[in-house]
Design a protein around this motif. Structure first.
Motif, PDB file in Angstrom:
ATOM      1  N   ASP A  29      35.198  29.623  56.929  1.00  0.00           N
ATOM      2  CA  ASP A  29      34.482  30.464  55.974  1.00  0.00           C
ATOM      3  C   ASP A  29      34.887  31.919  56.100  1.00  0.00           C
ATOM      4  O   ASP A  29      35.072  32.610  55.094  1.00  0.00           O
ATOM      5  CB  ASP A  29      32.968  30.314  56.169  1.00  0.00           C
ATOM      6  CG  ASP A  29      32.469  28.921  55.814  1.00  0.00           C
ATOM      7  OD1 ASP A  29      33.218  28.159  55.158  1.00  0.00           O
ATOM      8  OD2 ASP A  29      31.331  28.590  56.210  1.00  0.00           O
ATOM      9  N   HIS A  30      35.057  32.387  57.331  1.00  0.00           N
ATOM     10  CA  HIS A  30      35.504  33.770  57.544  1.00  0.00           C
ATOM     11  C   HIS A  30      36.918  33.966  56.979  1.00  0.00           C
ATOM     12  O   HIS A  30      37.197  34.960  56.306  1.00  0.00           O
ATOM     13  CB  HIS A  30      35.476  34.103  59.039  1.00  0.00           C
ATOM     14  CG  HIS A  30      35.884  35.498  59.346  1.00  0.00           C
ATOM     15  ND1 HIS A  30      35.071  36.578  59.123  1.00  0.00           N
ATOM     16  CD2 HIS A  30      37.040  35.996  59.858  1.00  0.00           C
ATOM     17  CE1 HIS A  30      35.711  37.676  59.482  1.00  0.00           C
ATOM     18  NE2 HIS A  30      36.899  37.351  59.924  1.00  0.00           N
ATOM     19  N   PHE A  31      37.787  33.002  57.225  1.00  0.00           N
ATOM     20  CA  PHE A  31      39.161  33.055  56.723  1.00  0.00           C
ATOM     21  C   PHE A  31      39.179  33.119  55.199  1.00  0.00           C
ATOM     22  O   PHE A  31      39.844  33.969  54.612  1.00  0.00           O
ATOM     23  CB  PHE A  31      39.928  31.822  57.212  1.00  0.00           C
ATOM     24  CG  PHE A  31      41.345  31.734  56.721  1.00  0.00           C
ATOM     25  CD1 PHE A  31      42.357  32.394  57.383  1.00  0.00           C
ATOM     26  CD2 PHE A  31      41.666  30.983  55.607  1.00  0.00           C
ATOM     27  CE1 PHE A  31      43.665  32.315  56.940  1.00  0.00           C
ATOM     28  CE2 PHE A  31      42.974  30.893  55.148  1.00  0.00           C
ATOM     29  CZ  PHE A  31      43.969  31.565  55.822  1.00  0.00           C
ATOM     30  N   GLN A  43      45.802  34.478  65.539  1.00  0.00           N
ATOM     31  CA  GLN A  43      46.898  33.597  65.127  1.00  0.00           C
ATOM     32  C   GLN A  43      46.541  32.126  65.371  1.00  0.00           C
ATOM     33  O   GLN A  43      46.801  31.277  64.518  1.00  0.00           O
ATOM     34  CB  GLN A  43      48.165  33.972  65.901  1.00  0.00           C
ATOM     35  CG  GLN A  43      49.407  33.326  65.361  1.00  0.00           C
ATOM     36  CD  GLN A  43      50.646  33.889  66.045  1.00  0.00           C
ATOM     37  OE1 GLN A  43      50.575  34.444  67.131  1.00  0.00           O
ATOM     38  NE2 GLN A  43      51.787  33.741  65.408  1.00  0.00           N
ATOM     39  N   THR A  44      45.925  31.828  66.485  1.00  0.00           N
ATOM     40  CA  THR A  44      45.537  30.453  66.788  1.00  0.00           C
ATOM     41  C   THR A  44      44.433  29.986  65.853  1.00  0.00           C
ATOM     42  O   THR A  44      44.478  28.862  65.330  1.00  0.00           O
ATOM     43  CB  THR A  44      45.077  30.330  68.258  1.00  0.00           C
ATOM     44  OG1 THR A  44      46.135  30.785  69.103  1.00  0.00           O
ATOM     45  CG2 THR A  44      44.736  28.899  68.607  1.00  0.00           C
ATOM     46  N   LYS A  45      43.441  30.835  65.613  1.00  0.00           N
ATOM     47  CA  LYS A  45      42.366  30.482  64.683  1.00  0.00           C
ATOM     48  C   LYS A  45      42.942  30.176  63.297  1.00  0.00           C
ATOM     49  O   LYS A  45      42.562  29.201  62.658  1.00  0.00           O
ATOM     50  CB  LYS A  45      41.363  31.626  64.558  1.00  0.00           C
ATOM     51  CG  LYS A  45      40.507  31.849  65.766  1.00  0.00           C
ATOM     52  CD  LYS A  45      39.578  33.033  65.496  1.00  0.00           C
ATOM     53  CE  LYS A  45      38.742  33.406  66.662  1.00  0.00           C
ATOM     54  NZ  LYS A  45      37.876  34.563  66.388  1.00  0.00           N
ATOM     55  N   THR A  46      43.874  31.015  62.863  1.00  0.00           N
ATOM     56  CA  THR A  46      44.487  30.824  61.553  1.00  0.00           C
ATOM     57  C   THR A  46      45.232  29.497  61.491  1.00  0.00           C
ATOM     58  O   THR A  46      45.122  28.756  60.510  1.00  0.00           O
ATOM     59  CB  THR A  46      45.453  31.987  61.233  1.00  0.00           C
ATOM     60  OG1 THR A  46      44.723  33.210  61.271  1.00  0.00           O
ATOM     61  CG2 THR A  46      46.097  31.814  59.874  1.00  0.00           C
ATOM     62  N   ARG A  47      45.981  29.191  62.533  1.00  0.00           N
ATOM     63  CA  ARG A  47      46.732  27.937  62.581  1.00  0.00           C
ATOM     64  C   ARG A  47      45.785  26.732  62.489  1.00  0.00           C
ATOM     65  O   ARG A  47      46.039  25.779  61.752  1.00  0.00           O
ATOM     66  CB  ARG A  47      47.569  27.880  63.850  1.00  0.00           C
ATOM     67  CG  ARG A  47      48.569  26.768  63.868  1.00  0.00           C
ATOM     68  CD  ARG A  47      49.517  26.788  65.076  1.00  0.00           C
ATOM     69  NE  ARG A  47      49.676  28.074  65.717  1.00  0.00           N
ATOM     70  CZ  ARG A  47      49.250  28.363  66.954  1.00  0.00           C
ATOM     71  NH1 ARG A  47      48.654  27.463  67.685  1.00  0.00           N
ATOM     72  NH2 ARG A  47      49.448  29.552  67.469  1.00  0.00           N
ATOM     73  N   ILE A  48      44.670  26.791  63.209  1.00  0.00           N
ATOM     74  CA  ILE A  48      43.708  25.695  63.206  1.00  0.00           C
ATOM     75  C   ILE A  48      43.066  25.546  61.826  1.00  0.00           C
ATOM     76  O   ILE A  48      42.975  24.448  61.280  1.00  0.00           O
ATOM     77  CB  ILE A  48      42.631  25.928  64.299  1.00  0.00           C
ATOM     78  CG1 ILE A  48      43.276  25.853  65.688  1.00  0.00           C
ATOM     79  CG2 ILE A  48      41.503  24.920  64.175  1.00  0.00           C
ATOM     80  CD1 ILE A  48      42.358  26.330  66.818  1.00  0.00           C
ATOM     81  N   TYR A  79      41.527  20.788  70.011  1.00  0.00           N
ATOM     82  CA  TYR A  79      41.365  22.160  70.502  1.00  0.00           C
ATOM     83  C   TYR A  79      40.059  22.364  71.274  1.00  0.00           C
ATOM     84  O   TYR A  79      39.769  23.477  71.707  1.00  0.00           O
ATOM     85  CB  TYR A  79      41.445  23.149  69.335  1.00  0.00           C
ATOM     86  CG  TYR A  79      42.837  23.238  68.767  1.00  0.00           C
ATOM     87  CD1 TYR A  79      43.827  23.974  69.402  1.00  0.00           C
ATOM     88  CD2 TYR A  79      43.178  22.550  67.603  1.00  0.00           C
ATOM     89  CE1 TYR A  79      45.105  24.046  68.895  1.00  0.00           C
ATOM     90  CE2 TYR A  79      44.463  22.620  67.083  1.00  0.00           C
ATOM     91  CZ  TYR A  79      45.419  23.360  67.734  1.00  0.00           C
ATOM     92  OH  TYR A  79      46.689  23.431  67.223  1.00  0.00           O
ATOM     93  N   GLU A  80      39.302  21.288  71.410  1.00  0.00           N
ATOM     94  CA  GLU A  80      38.039  21.331  72.144  1.00  0.00           C
ATOM     95  C   GLU A  80      37.100  22.404  71.597  1.00  0.00           C
ATOM     96  O   GLU A  80      36.599  23.266  72.332  1.00  0.00           O
ATOM     97  CB  GLU A  80      38.286  21.512  73.640  1.00  0.00           C
ATOM     98  CG  GLU A  80      39.083  20.386  74.245  1.00  0.00           C
ATOM     99  CD  GLU A  80      39.400  20.607  75.718  1.00  0.00           C
ATOM    100  OE1 GLU A  80      39.118  21.697  76.253  1.00  0.00           O
ATOM    101  OE2 GLU A  80      39.951  19.686  76.325  1.00  0.00           O
ATOM    102  N   ILE A  81      36.890  22.350  70.296  1.00  0.00           N
ATOM    103  CA  ILE A  81      35.928  23.238  69.642  1.00  0.00           C
ATOM    104  C   ILE A  81      34.925  22.364  68.892  1.00  0.00           C
ATOM    105  O   ILE A  81      35.193  21.199  68.601  1.00  0.00           O
ATOM    106  CB  ILE A  81      36.605  24.235  68.674  1.00  0.00           C
ATOM    107  CG1 ILE A  81      37.347  23.500  67.554  1.00  0.00           C
ATOM    108  CG2 ILE A  81      37.521  25.176  69.423  1.00  0.00           C
ATOM    109  CD1 ILE A  81      37.902  24.415  66.476  1.00  0.00           C
ATOM    110  N   ARG A  82      33.809  22.940  68.570  1.00  0.00           N
ATOM    111  CA  ARG A  82      32.796  22.222  67.802  1.00  0.00           C
ATOM    112  C   ARG A  82      33.115  22.344  66.314  1.00  0.00           C
ATOM    113  O   ARG A  82      33.657  23.367  65.877  1.00  0.00           O
ATOM    114  CB  ARG A  82      31.418  22.798  68.080  1.00  0.00           C
ATOM    115  CG  ARG A  82      31.003  22.594  69.515  1.00  0.00           C
ATOM    116  CD  ARG A  82      29.680  23.261  69.772  1.00  0.00           C
ATOM    117  NE  ARG A  82      29.388  23.169  71.190  1.00  0.00           N
ATOM    118  CZ  ARG A  82      28.338  22.532  71.670  1.00  0.00           C
ATOM    119  NH1 ARG A  82      27.481  21.975  70.856  1.00  0.00           N
ATOM    120  NH2 ARG A  82      28.143  22.478  72.966  1.00  0.00           N
TER     121      ARG A  82
END
Length: 86
Positions: free
Chosen positions: A43-45, A9-14, A31-34
């Protein structure tokens, strides 16, 4: 850097925020991600979003159960006619 687990759910929101036009740089900072992680998720989404419009998931044996159900209904009908004729 500590590895974190992100729920779907968080990945989708981002990813959706980025697709809606929010700056990828800002999202990654917040979100402190690269950025490479964001693009991997995106791409996966996008490669799997077509599944949202598929019907409900069916187990492989559901087709077998439907065929068996049809066969048994036919058999019950034949036996009912046979008994009614006696």
């Amino acid at each position: 850097m500590k590895r974190r687990k992100w729920d779907a759910q968080t990945k989708t929101r981002i990813v959706l925020a980025g697709l809606e036009g929010e700056s990828v740089t800002d999202l990654c900072r917040r979100y402190e991600i690269r950025p490479s992680q964001y693009y991997k998720w995106r791409d996966h989404f996008l490669s799997n979003c077509v599944r949202a419009f598929d019907g409900p998931p069916r187990c492989r044996s559901q087709g077998n159960l439907e065929a068996e159900n049809t066969r048994l209904k036919k058999l019950v009908g034949e036996l009912t006619l046979e008994l009614a004729g006696k």
